[in-house]
Design a protein around this motif. Structure first.
Motif, PDB file in Angstrom:
ATOM      1  N   SER A 207      -2.927   4.265  -9.462  1.00  0.00           N
ATOM      2  CA  SER A 207      -2.434   2.737  -9.263  1.00  0.00           C
ATOM      3  C   SER A 207      -3.305   1.997  -8.403  1.00  0.00           C
ATOM      4  O   SER A 207      -4.271   2.411  -7.745  1.00  0.00           O
ATOM      5  N   PRO A 208      -3.122   0.766  -7.925  1.00  0.00           N
ATOM      6  CA  PRO A 208      -4.790   0.519  -7.482  1.00  0.00           C
ATOM      7  C   PRO A 208      -4.724   0.850  -5.904  1.00  0.00           C
ATOM      8  O   PRO A 208      -5.916   0.030  -5.763  1.00  0.00           O
ATOM      9  N   GLY A 209      -3.210   1.125  -5.476  1.00  0.00           N
ATOM     10  CA  GLY A 209      -3.536   2.337  -3.997  1.00  0.00           C
ATOM     11  C   GLY A 209      -3.553   0.165  -3.216  1.00  0.00           C
ATOM     12  O   GLY A 209      -3.017  -0.761  -3.586  1.00  0.00           O
ATOM     13  N   VAL A 210      -2.508   1.230  -2.455  1.00  0.00           N
ATOM     14  CA  VAL A 210      -1.994   0.207  -1.053  1.00  0.00           C
ATOM     15  C   VAL A 210      -3.477  -1.456  -0.282  1.00  0.00           C
ATOM     16  O   VAL A 210      -2.584  -1.705   0.042  1.00  0.00           O
ATOM     17  N   ASP A 211      -4.476  -0.347  -0.982  1.00  0.00           N
ATOM     18  CA  ASP A 211      -5.566  -2.217   0.232  1.00  0.00           C
ATOM     19  C   ASP A 211      -5.834  -3.121  -0.274  1.00  0.00           C
ATOM     20  O   ASP A 211      -6.636  -3.335   0.181  1.00  0.00           O
ATOM     21  N   ARG A 212      -5.290  -2.019  -2.001  1.00  0.00           N
ATOM     22  CA  ARG A 212      -5.258  -3.709  -2.738  1.00  0.00           C
ATOM     23  C   ARG A 212      -5.380  -5.262  -2.286  1.00  0.00           C
ATOM     24  O   ARG A 212      -4.176  -4.915  -1.937  1.00  0.00           O
ATOM     25  N   PRO A 213      -6.015  -6.039  -2.049  1.00  0.00           N
ATOM     26  CA  PRO A 213      -5.837  -7.904  -1.758  1.00  0.00           C
ATOM     27  C   PRO A 213      -4.572  -7.699  -3.005  1.00  0.00           C
ATOM     28  O   PRO A 213      -4.773  -7.533  -3.984  1.00  0.00           O
ATOM     29  N   LEU A 214      -3.800  -8.175  -2.259  1.00  0.00           N
ATOM     30  CA  LEU A 214      -3.078  -9.283  -3.635  1.00  0.00           C
ATOM     31  C   LEU A 214      -3.804 -10.443  -3.599  1.00  0.00           C
ATOM     32  O   LEU A 214      -3.792 -11.391  -2.813  1.00  0.00           O
ATOM     33  N   THR A 215      -4.199 -10.439  -5.049  1.00  0.00           N
ATOM     34  CA  THR A 215      -5.157 -11.703  -5.307  1.00  0.00           C
ATOM     35  C   THR A 215      -4.099 -12.688  -5.925  1.00  0.00           C
ATOM     36  O   THR A 215      -4.655 -13.814  -6.851  1.00  0.00           O
ATOM     37  N   SER A 216      -3.143 -12.438  -6.979  1.00  0.00           N
ATOM     38  CA  SER A 216      -2.447 -13.424  -7.936  1.00  0.00           C
ATOM     39  C   SER A 216      -1.090 -12.971  -8.304  1.00  0.00           C
ATOM     40  O   SER A 216      -0.360 -12.513  -6.881  1.00  0.00           O
ATOM     41  N   GLU A 217      -0.500 -13.978  -8.665  1.00  0.00           N
ATOM     42  CA  GLU A 217       0.730 -14.485  -8.299  1.00  0.00           C
ATOM     43  C   GLU A 217       1.815 -12.803  -8.987  1.00  0.00           C
ATOM     44  O   GLU A 217       2.706 -12.755  -8.796  1.00  0.00           O
ATOM     45  N   LYS A 218       1.254 -12.377  -9.913  1.00  0.00           N
ATOM     46  CA  LYS A 218       1.964 -11.078 -10.631  1.00  0.00           C
ATOM     47  C   LYS A 218       1.844 -10.175  -9.482  1.00  0.00           C
ATOM     48  O   LYS A 218       2.493  -9.043  -9.194  1.00  0.00           O
ATOM     49  N   HIS A 219       0.472 -10.107  -8.451  1.00  0.00           N
ATOM     50  CA  HIS A 219       0.282  -9.516  -7.595  1.00  0.00           C
ATOM     51  C   HIS A 219       1.304  -9.368  -6.903  1.00  0.00           C
ATOM     52  O   HIS A 219       2.210  -8.473  -5.944  1.00  0.00           O
ATOM     53  N   PHE A 220       1.579 -10.894  -6.598  1.00  0.00           N
ATOM     54  CA  PHE A 220       3.046 -10.779  -4.702  1.00  0.00           C
ATOM     55  C   PHE A 220       4.101 -10.636  -5.610  1.00  0.00           C
ATOM     56  O   PHE A 220       4.990 -10.024  -5.194  1.00  0.00           O
ATOM     57  N   ARG A 221       4.352 -10.549  -7.517  1.00  0.00           N
ATOM     58  CA  ARG A 221       5.606  -9.744  -7.771  1.00  0.00           C
ATOM     59  C   ARG A 221       5.877  -8.634  -7.976  1.00  0.00           C
ATOM     60  O   ARG A 221       6.597  -8.635  -7.174  1.00  0.00           O
ATOM     61  N   ARG A 222       4.763  -8.064  -7.978  1.00  0.00           N
ATOM     62  CA  ARG A 222       4.935  -6.806  -8.044  1.00  0.00           C
ATOM     63  C   ARG A 222       4.987  -6.321  -6.706  1.00  0.00           C
ATOM     64  O   ARG A 222       5.325  -4.650  -6.342  1.00  0.00           O
ATOM     65  N   ALA A 223       4.382  -6.944  -5.896  1.00  0.00           N
ATOM     66  CA  ALA A 223       4.784  -6.235  -4.481  1.00  0.00           C
ATOM     67  C   ALA A 223       6.191  -6.663  -3.794  1.00  0.00           C
ATOM     68  O   ALA A 223       6.359  -6.331  -2.573  1.00  0.00           O
ATOM     69  N   ARG A 224       7.002  -7.156  -4.662  1.00  0.00           N
ATOM     70  CA  ARG A 224       8.773  -8.281  -3.781  1.00  0.00           C
ATOM     71  C   ARG A 224       9.399  -6.971  -2.980  1.00  0.00           C
ATOM     72  O   ARG A 224       8.724  -5.749  -3.363  1.00  0.00           O
ATOM     73  N   GLY A 225       9.379  -6.814  -1.959  1.00  0.00           N
ATOM     74  CA  GLY A 225      10.310  -5.966  -0.925  1.00  0.00           C
ATOM     75  C   GLY A 225       9.293  -5.566   0.168  1.00  0.00           C
ATOM     76  O   GLY A 225       9.639  -4.222   1.340  1.00  0.00           O
ATOM     77  N   ARG A 226       7.349  -5.386  -0.542  1.00  0.00           N
ATOM     78  CA  ARG A 226       6.636  -5.099   0.630  1.00  0.00           C
ATOM     79  C   ARG A 226       6.452  -5.961   1.586  1.00  0.00           C
ATOM     80  O   ARG A 226       6.724  -7.074   1.830  1.00  0.00           O
ATOM     81  N   LYS A 227       6.225  -5.200   2.789  1.00  0.00           N
ATOM     82  CA  LYS A 227       5.712  -6.074   4.165  1.00  0.00           C
ATOM     83  C   LYS A 227       4.464  -6.177   4.190  1.00  0.00           C
ATOM     84  O   LYS A 227       2.844  -5.405   3.374  1.00  0.00           O
ATOM     85  N   VAL A 228       3.739  -7.644   4.232  1.00  0.00           N
ATOM     86  CA  VAL A 228       1.935  -8.150   4.106  1.00  0.00           C
ATOM     87  C   VAL A 228       1.829  -8.438   5.141  1.00  0.00           C
ATOM     88  O   VAL A 228       2.389  -9.780   5.910  1.00  0.00           O
ATOM     89  N   GLU A 229       0.233  -8.575   4.974  1.00  0.00           N
ATOM     90  CA  GLU A 229      -0.143  -9.248   6.112  1.00  0.00           C
ATOM     91  C   GLU A 229      -1.340 -10.610   5.446  1.00  0.00           C
ATOM     92  O   GLU A 229      -1.616 -10.450   4.472  1.00  0.00           O
ATOM     93  N   LEU A 230      -0.561 -11.832   5.958  1.00  0.00           N
ATOM     94  CA  LEU A 230      -1.896 -12.857   4.553  1.00  0.00           C
ATOM     95  C   LEU A 230      -2.171 -13.810   6.482  1.00  0.00           C
ATOM     96  O   LEU A 230      -2.166 -13.822   7.083  1.00  0.00           O
ATOM     97  N   ALA A 231      -3.084 -14.119   5.695  1.00  0.00           N
ATOM     98  CA  ALA A 231      -4.245 -15.074   6.158  1.00  0.00           C
ATOM     99  C   ALA A 231      -3.696 -16.620   5.710  1.00  0.00           C
ATOM    100  O   ALA A 231      -4.534 -16.604   4.140  1.00  0.00           O
ATOM    101  N   LEU A 232      -3.885 -17.584   6.222  1.00  0.00           N
ATOM    102  CA  LEU A 232      -3.716 -18.752   5.482  1.00  0.00           C
ATOM    103  C   LEU A 232      -5.129 -19.944   5.553  1.00  0.00           C
ATOM    104  O   LEU A 232      -5.553 -19.713   6.756  1.00  0.00           O
ATOM    105  N   THR A 233      -5.194 -20.933   4.494  1.00  0.00           N
ATOM    106  CA  THR A 233      -5.907 -21.789   4.787  1.00  0.00           C
ATOM    107  C   THR A 233      -6.331 -22.723   6.321  1.00  0.00           C
ATOM    108  O   THR A 233      -7.169 -22.953   6.831  1.00  0.00           O
ATOM    109  N   ASP A 234      -4.633 -22.702   7.267  1.00  0.00           N
ATOM    110  CA  ASP A 234      -5.095 -23.690   8.068  1.00  0.00           C
ATOM    111  C   ASP A 234      -5.635 -22.261   9.670  1.00  0.00           C
ATOM    112  O   ASP A 234      -5.404 -22.741  10.387  1.00  0.00           O
TER     113      ASP A 234
END
Length: 179
Positions: free
Chosen positions: A82-109
């Motif tokens: 699998s891509p591994g836990v350290d792979r950045p989420l970069t597309s809608e499908k990555h976020f869909r597949r990570a549903r229920g997982r805890k994430v750290e986000l950086a936003l444009t602001d």
């Protein structure tokens, strides 16, 4: 030493149909001919997590298909992972597949958020966050275009039940109930 190793493109073309039938897509292929024996690593992802039985089945079918390629001579090591836990989420499908997982986000602001991935739909992410004032959990809808960086966080304990419930709420069902 193996010679005539296939290219990344050839491996993807050869294995893509087999992986798709199993419900996975090939995210990448790494070929390292500098080691002995050479290593072919196939990175796969799908809407369901890759478990050990699935990895073994995909490895067996990939090995059979690769062994049938006449240009590969000699030994090689095949690894399916699998891509591994350290792979950045970069597309809608990555976020869909990570549903229920805890994430750290950086936003444009410049905002940094840590929350749990909820539903991803129509270019937006529902993120479950702790509301310290209310001492409860809340959800925030974030357009995917405003996310600069997103990485899954490793968790060593079970999350609170309410947090998980909010992450699994289907907003389309809520919208239909309101109509």
């Amino acid at each position: 030493m193996a010679t005539g190793l296939p290219s990344q493109t050839q491996v993807i073309e050869l294995l893509d149909g087999e992986f798709a039938r199993a419900g996975y897509e090939i995210e990448g292929v790494l070929i390292d001919g500098r080691v002995d024996p050479p290593r072919i690593t196939v990175i796969a992802d799908g809407d369901t997590a890759l478990d050990l039985d699935t990895v073994a089945a995909l490895s067996r079918s990939a090995s059979s298909l690769l062994d049938a390629v006449n240009s590969i001579e000699g030994r090689y090591v095949l690894e399916v992972s699998s891509p591994g836990v350290d792979r950045p989420l970069t597309s809608e499908k990555h976020f869909r597949r990570a549903r229920g997982r805890k994430v750290e986000l950086a936003l444009t602001d410049g905002t940094q958020l840590i929350g749990r991935v909820g539903e991803t739909r129509d270019g937006t992410l529902s993120l479950v966050l702790r509301d310290d004032k209310a001492r409860d959990w809340t959800t925030r809808t974030i357009p995917l275009g405003e996310i600069v960086k997103a990485v899954v966080q490793v968790e060593f304990s079970n999350p609170p039940k309410r947090e998980l419930e909010l992450a699994t709420v289907d907003r389309s069902a809520e919208a239909e109930g309101c109509a």
